[in-house]
Enzyme design. Structure first.
Site, PDB file in Angstrom:
ATOM      1  N   GLU A  42       0.810  -1.223   0.000  1.00 27.11           N
ATOM      2  CA  GLU A  42       0.000   0.000   0.000  1.00 27.11           C
ATOM      3  C   GLU A  42       0.847   1.279   0.000  1.00 27.11           C
ATOM      4  OE1 GLU A  42      -3.766   1.717   2.692  1.00 27.11           O
ATOM      5  OE2 GLU A  42      -2.551   0.034   3.394  1.00 27.11           O
ATOM      6  N   LYS A 114      -8.674   4.043  -2.705  1.00 30.65           N
ATOM      7  CA  LYS A 114      -9.214   3.329  -1.544  1.00 30.65           C
ATOM      8  C   LYS A 114     -10.545   3.930  -1.098  1.00 30.65           C
ATOM      9  CE  LYS A 114      -7.571   1.774   3.031  1.00 30.65           C
ATOM     10  NZ  LYS A 114      -6.396   1.814   3.928  1.00 30.65           N
ATOM     11  N   CYS A 151      -6.097  -2.631   1.511  1.00 33.75           N
ATOM     12  CA  CYS A 151      -6.023  -2.823   2.963  1.00 33.75           C
ATOM     13  C   CYS A 151      -7.404  -2.874   3.619  1.00 33.75           C
ATOM     14  CB  CYS A 151      -5.127  -1.739   3.572  1.00 33.75           C
ATOM     15  SG  CYS A 151      -4.464  -2.157   5.217  1.00 33.75           S
TER      16      CYS A 151
END
Length: 291
Positions: A42, A114, A151
């Site tokens: 990430e 994200k 994530c």
């Protein structure tokens, strides 16, 4: 069709220039190991650094079409290998936690930001993404349908489910947190219930709050020649830095998706209206939650 996926479990260098050099070296190593796709952990451009100072945060962010990201596109074309590179994206009103997937010709196939930012931590300073795109990726072995989560996205079953409904066969997951039994179980569960492969690249031990253990789950729980269910984990790295390659049997996964009971085979979406309700009640009310 055996697709080789390289998980780049790397320690940050402390500078964008170092990240670029080390990242390109890791991609070359992945290609030497036969990889068709290389996946970074990430926010590789900053080593998952999210400065509290707004000016420094903007300074650290890079353009989605800028030199850092574009260098990996050029490298993908040079190596004839897809690359999923992650970065702190320059964006308004604040940067985003993003990833770009380049195909083996160096063409950008997907830009993902994200969606589930960690609003209870440093990511409250970032702008959240708005969608879960899925795209066809051309590989030397043939096309594969790919989506991404980043994530914390994996902690919401809706993320993988939407990607499954959009046809994703493989979900790439850049990561930056401790991968312990419960988070690994989440990935195993997402792969099982959606009949999708899920590949996760994490930072190794030595990066704060990370411990490696990057994984690939192939999503195939039952095969005719076995009397019981099989372990869908086809790779789990240790905690050390390295480039780890898993071989995903896409033919077996596709055959499995045609005949097994999970995914979208027997869902009853007309019964799930409550899932789209926006009201949050106790005990789940959090004052730091953002819209």
């Amino acid at each position: 069709m055996h697709l080789k996926i390289a998980l780049l479990q790397l320690l940050p260098t402390g500078s964008p220039e170092g990240q670029l050099r080390k990242g390109m070296e890791a991609c070359r190593k992945a290609k030497a190991l036969g990889a068709d796709i290389a996946l970074f952990p990430e926010m590789w451009s900053s080593g998952y650094d999210i400065p509290e100072d707004a000016g420094r945060l903007r300074e650290l962010a890079v353009e989605a079409n800028g030199p850092f990201v574009s260098a990996f596109g050029a490298l993908a074309g040079e190596l004839d290998m897809a690359i999923a590179v992650t970065f702190l994206e320059r964006f308004q009103p604040t940067p985003r936690n993003s990833a770009v997937l380049f195909d083996r010709r160096g063409v950008r196939r997907l830009l993902y930001a994200k969606v589930h930012t960690c609003d209870f931590g440093d990511e409250a300073r970032l702008t959240a993404g708005t969608d879960f795109p899925a795209v066809w990726l051309d590989t030397a072995l043939g096309p594969v349908r790919i989506g991404m989560m980043i994530c914390y996205d994996r902690e919401f079953p809706e993320s993988a489910r939407i990607l499954m409904l959009k046809g994703a066969e493989l979900i790439l997951v850049p990561n930056a947190c401790p991968m312990e039994i419960n988070r690994l179980s989440q990935l195993r569960g997402r792969a099982f219930e959606n009949m999708t492969a899920i590949a996760t690249a994490n930072y190794p031990s030595g990066q704060p709050d990370c411990n490696g253990r990057s994984t690939v789950f192939d999503g195939v729980a039952y095969v005719p020649e076995l009397p019981e269910s099989r372990d869908t984990c086809i790779l789990e790295a240790g905690e050390a830095e390295g480039v780890y390659v898993a071989e995903l049997d896409l033919d077996r996964l596709r055959d499995y998706r045609r005949r097994e009971v999970h995914g979208n085979a027997y869902r009853r979406p007309e019964k799930y209206g409550l899932l789209t309700e926006e009201e949050i009640v106790e005990p789940f009310v959090r004052t730091d939650r953002r819209k």
